[in-house]
Design an enzyme around this catalytic site. Structure first.
Site, PDB file in Angstrom:
ATOM      1  N   HIS A  57      -0.941  14.114 -11.909  1.00  0.00           N
ATOM      2  CA  HIS A  57       0.338  13.844 -11.257  1.00  0.00           C
ATOM      3  C   HIS A  57       0.752  12.373 -11.279  1.00  0.00           C
ATOM      4  O   HIS A  57       1.835  12.029 -10.815  1.00  0.00           O
ATOM      5  CB  HIS A  57       0.278  14.303  -9.793  1.00  0.00           C
ATOM      6  CG  HIS A  57      -0.663  13.466  -8.990  1.00  0.00           C
ATOM      7  ND1 HIS A  57      -2.033  13.627  -9.070  1.00  0.00           N
ATOM      8  CD2 HIS A  57      -0.447  12.430  -8.146  1.00  0.00           C
ATOM      9  CE1 HIS A  57      -2.614  12.730  -8.286  1.00  0.00           C
ATOM     10  NE2 HIS A  57      -1.679  11.985  -7.716  1.00  0.00           N
ATOM     11  N   HIS A  72       4.525   8.050 -10.915  1.00  0.00           N
ATOM     12  CA  HIS A  72       4.077   9.121 -10.027  1.00  0.00           C
ATOM     13  C   HIS A  72       5.018  10.303 -10.228  1.00  0.00           C
ATOM     14  O   HIS A  72       6.212  10.210  -9.943  1.00  0.00           O
ATOM     15  CB  HIS A  72       4.109   8.644  -8.569  1.00  0.00           C
ATOM     16  CG  HIS A  72       3.172   9.394  -7.687  1.00  0.00           C
ATOM     17  ND1 HIS A  72       3.441  10.673  -7.247  1.00  0.00           N
ATOM     18  CD2 HIS A  72       1.965   9.058  -7.182  1.00  0.00           C
ATOM     19  CE1 HIS A  72       2.432  11.085  -6.483  1.00  0.00           C
ATOM     20  NE2 HIS A  72       1.523  10.121  -6.436  1.00  0.00           N
TER      21      HIS A  72
END
Length: 148
Positions: A57, A72
């Site tokens: 992620h 992110h």
């Protein structure tokens, strides 16, 4: 001057609009965010350099000048434990700006009740070091901001 590229396609927004206070208050550094298009695709390297951290992620690429950029993919996506993400590179790999790093589906992230918004942060950058920020729609690989 380092040109930081958009890792995904979507609408460029300020970090202040990100729902996570760590990003919106600039605790990890200045930068921008992208509200991504809701289709599966690849997140690319924002700069050329070495991948020093790689999670499904999120990832950090550090350039030869020592500047590190955090990407992110979504907010609270660590809770997904990698589900819905596919690594296309490995920690320690040298990448070129615009090279695919992670495949993901922002629509699936959103369907799971999480924000797919992607903060892009200039790590350890001081105040006023990020400028020439993009506005409106960007494609993956387009200039997102300049880091002095």
């Amino acid at each position: 001057m380092t040109t930081v590229l958009a890792p995904v396609a979507g609408a460029a927004i300020g970090l202040a609009a990100v729902s996570d206070l760590v990003f919106s208050q600039g605790m990890v550094g200045p930068g921008m965010a992208i509200d991504p298009e809701r289709r599966s695709g690849e997140a690319v390297a924002p700069i050329s350099g070495t991948i020093v951290k790689l999670h499904p992620h999120a990832y950090i690429v550090v350039g030869d000048d020592g500047k590190g950029v955090l990407v992110h993919l979504g907010i609270d996506t660590v809770q997904l434990r990698g589900e819905g993400f596919a690594l296309l590179a490995a920690e320690g790999d040298r990448v070129l700006a615009g090279q695919p790093v992670v495949a993901w589906d922002p629509a699936a992230v959103e369907a799971g009740g999480r924000s797919p918004v992607c903060p892009v942060v200039a790590l350890d950058a001081g105040d006023g070091m990020v400028g020439e920020v993009a506005e409106g729609r960007v494609d993956a690989g387009d200039p997102l901001f300049q880091w002095a």
